[in-house]
Scaffold this active site. Sequence first.
Site, PDB file in Angstrom:
ATOM      1  CD  GLN A 133      -3.521  -4.043   6.779  1.00 13.03           C
ATOM      2  OE1 GLN A 133      -3.572  -3.088   6.130  1.00 13.03           O
ATOM      3  NE2 GLN A 133      -3.824  -5.446   6.398  1.00 13.03           N
ATOM      4  CG  ASP A 163      -9.604   0.157   5.389  1.00 11.65           C
ATOM      5  OD1 ASP A 163      -9.157  -0.470   4.274  1.00 11.65           O
ATOM      6  OD2 ASP A 163      -8.701   0.233   6.420  1.00 11.65           O
ATOM      7  CE  LYS A 200      -3.673  -2.353   2.285  1.00 15.17           C
ATOM      8  NZ  LYS A 200      -4.353  -2.619   3.448  1.00 15.17           N
TER       9      LYS A 200
END
Length: 298
Positions: free
Chosen positions: A98, A121, A54
């Site tokens: 994460q 997200d 990412k």
Amino acid sequence: MSAQIIDGRAVSKTILDEIRSDVATMRDKTGTVPGLVTILVGENPASVSYVTLKVRTALDLGFNEVQENVDPGISEADLLALVERYNRDESIHGILVQLPLPDHIDEKKVIYAIDPDKDVDGFHPVNVGRLMIGGDEVLFPPCTPAGIQELIVRSGVEIEGAEVVVVGRSNIVGKPIANMLLQKGPGANATVTVVHTRTRDLASHCRRADILIVAAGVPGLVKPEWIKPGACVIDVGVNRVGEKVSRKTGKKIAILRGDVDFDAAKEIAGSITPVPGGVGPMTIAMLMKNTLASCRRS
Ligand code: GUN
């Protein structure tokens, strides 16, 4: 006949090329670029490898990428304070924490602490609710489901009126993709069934699917005889089944296997995603797309 292999790497490259060009134009016109902070707690090998990709992608696109790699022993309060710092930082348009987080941290509290306008997200309950309503309400379609939808659409498979069966009911993949494909609108209008570990006779449900989306986390779960001939099969499973030494770098790398028995399934399906190189690269492309959209809105 062998199935069309749906190349997530190629599709994601096209999307990333578009984003890179949009970022350059934005920077030249306004002096602003999308800002993304990636917060990684600890050193879970899968998480490290996802976050590394990412970060690399964001930098390659010309984003302002801030990497926060924090000690696994960080307290919940300190992690919440870190999130709050980036909620207030106007140069940051996307905050990614994460998952999974270490056991001593309440994942829900951390997700709820992210400003819903920076929740790239799409995990915050406000964004989950918006996704459920659909249409213009949706701020951040969650990245993996958005990538799946994009892959199906771009591979020319008709979703409208199709029987879609989703294997798995996670908050990250199963529930949101089911919700997205049953919405009214383009790239949706499907009839969706969600099956899971307590479903009786999984195979009979799967065999009805024109589009079979598998996100169960069980390597090789779906057998070729569970697949309707000609169906589109999307394999979301990324299961680490071992390690090997990379011929290119000499480093140890994970051997990945999907939830579908790919070699056998490709002889029955009409189209199918490989693992790796299917859904995975799309998740990252959609994260970048959400961050760019967030920057534009701000
Ligand atoms: N862990 C596994 N998948 C994801 C994802 O899409 N986003 C975050 N934040 N964590 C994950």
